[in-house]
Enzyme design. Structure first.
Site, PDB file in Angstrom:
ATOM      1  N   TRP A  30       0.880  -1.180   0.000  1.00  0.00           N
ATOM      2  CA  TRP A  30       0.000   0.000   0.000  1.00  0.00           C
ATOM      3  C   TRP A  30       0.909   1.219   0.000  1.00  0.00           C
ATOM      4  CZ3 TRP A  30      -4.268   2.455  -0.857  1.00  0.00           C
ATOM      5  CH2 TRP A  30      -4.782   3.452  -0.037  1.00  0.00           C
ATOM      6  N   GLY A  33      -0.596   7.398   1.585  1.00  0.00           N
ATOM      7  CA  GLY A  33      -0.402   8.837   1.728  1.00  0.00           C
ATOM      8  C   GLY A  33      -0.128   9.217   3.173  1.00  0.00           C
ATOM      9  N   ASP A  44      -1.543  14.300   7.140  1.00  0.00           N
ATOM     10  CA  ASP A  44      -2.064  13.738   5.888  1.00  0.00           C
ATOM     11  C   ASP A  44      -3.284  14.554   5.440  1.00  0.00           C
ATOM     12  OD1 ASP A  44      -2.607  12.048   3.770  1.00  0.00           O
ATOM     13  OD2 ASP A  44      -3.545  10.501   5.020  1.00  0.00           O
TER      14      ASP A  44
HETATM   15  C1  SPV Z   1      -3.475   5.915   4.162  1.00  0.00           C
HETATM   16  O1  SPV Z   1      -2.771   5.036   4.683  1.00  0.00           O
HETATM   17  O2  SPV Z   1      -2.991   6.920   3.636  1.00  0.00           O
HETATM   18  C2  SPV Z   1      -4.937   5.767   4.139  1.00  0.00           C
HETATM   19  C3  SPV Z   1      -5.575   4.944   5.165  1.00  0.00           C
HETATM   20  O3  SPV Z   1      -5.561   6.373   3.298  1.00  0.00           O
HETATM   21  S1  SPV Z   1      -6.125   5.981   6.438  1.00  0.00           S
HETATM   22  O4  SPV Z   1      -4.981   6.746   6.924  1.00  0.00           O
HETATM   23  O5  SPV Z   1      -6.703   5.152   7.462  1.00  0.00           O
HETATM   24  O6  SPV Z   1      -7.118   6.887   5.876  1.00  0.00           O
HETATM   25 MG    MG Z   2      -4.480   7.908   2.402  1.00  0.00          MG
END
Ligand code: SPV
Ligand code: MG
Length: 280
Positions: A30, A33, A44
């Site tokens: 994954w 972000g 974020d």
């Molecule tokens: C990320 O890991 O960037 C996600 C998951 O989008 S969360 O942070 O839970 O939104």
């Molecule tokens: Mg994200």
């Protein structure tokens, strides 16, 4: 996914974390972000540029053979931005792209009382259609992510949006929740009548084990959303504190990986072999 039933996808923020995830046996990566923002010491909330995230994804793709699920956030704007973004990520080697139905700039999903604003259903359908029309390879998986539950809009709205996004061409639906137990997600999964398989990110409800996910039959991918950066922070905090406490590095020596292990991860053996072969 056809082989494994539920693909287990680990968060990464660097080629090194990607290599560790691959060695641990995960099915995919994954390109988060959240993780990359944290690595930069940033929230974020759309502060990182698309190119910063893309460059890191490219570096990850260069160092791992696992499929990469790229977190595109909102796709960096409207459907026109999505066209450019999807095209860049596909060329960079993404196996799947995830686009969420929040407004740009977005706010991280799991924060308490976050400002969670969603775009209109029709607007997001246009963004998904744009992603589908843009991909060169039909095997690039387009995942539509709904934040309806995160925004507190309820299951009916989440189902309505997921259905509309599938109609617009999404291959899979990611439904996110920040409830501390799996009830909210499990209720959505039971109610989901679409054909598109579901993707979940159970950070907030960790008792949702792979076995429990598999039993539902409709979830094809689980993303462990931020466990690489959290594991790193845990390890660094502990080791840094011990070094300060001990007045030196003499006691942590045996409890952290050796320099040789880092050499291995850097493929230093290959460098040595290439030196013998090519340096004249
Ligand atoms: C990320 O890991 O960037 C996600 C998951 O989008 S969360 O942070 O839970 O939104
Ligand atoms: Mg994200």
């Amino acid at each position: 996914m056809a082989k494994r039933g539920v693909a287990q996808v680990m968060a990464t923020h660097s080629p090194l974390s990607a290599r560790l995830a691959e060695e641990a046996g995960f099915d995919g990566l994954w390109a988060s972000g959240f993780e990359l923002s944290a690595l930069y010491g940033l929230a974020d909330v759309s502060l990182l540029s698309m190119t910063q995230h893309l460059d890191m994804m490219r570096a990850i793709a260069g160092q791992s053979s696992l499929p990469i699920v790229a977190d595109l956030d909102t796709g960096s704007g409207n459907a026109i931005n999505v066209i450019h973004t999807v095209s860049e990520y596909e060329r960079a080697g993404a196996a799947a792209v995830v686009i969420e139905d929040k407004t740009f700039p977005k706010v991280t999903s799991l924060v308490a009382y976050g400002r969670q604003e969603l775009v209109r259903v029709e607007e997001f359908q246009g963004k998904i259609a744009a992603a589908v029309a843009t991909r060169m390879d039909k095997n690039l998986i387009i995942v539509a992510r709904t934040e309806a539950l995160i925004a507190g809009l309820g299951e009916a709205e989440a189902l309505k949006r997921a259905t509309a996004y599938e109609e617009a061409g999404a291959d899979m639906i990611l439904v996110h929740s920040k409830q501390k137990t799996p009830d909210e997600i499990e209720s959505f999964v039971h109610a989901w009548k679409g054909k598109a398989p579901l993707v979940i990110v159970p950070t907030a409800y960790p008792e949702m084990t792979v076995e429990r996910i598999r039993a539902h039959g409709k979830i094809c991918m689980v993303i462990y959303g931020n466990h690489a950066i959290r594991a790193s922070v845990t390890a660094m905090k502990e080791v840094f504190a011990r070094i300060r406490r001990d007045g030196g590095i003499q006691r942590v020596y045996g409890d952290i990986v050796s320099v040789e292990e880092i050499f291995r991860l850097q493929k230093m053996e290959q460098i040595k072999a290439d030196e013998i072969r090519f340096l004249r």
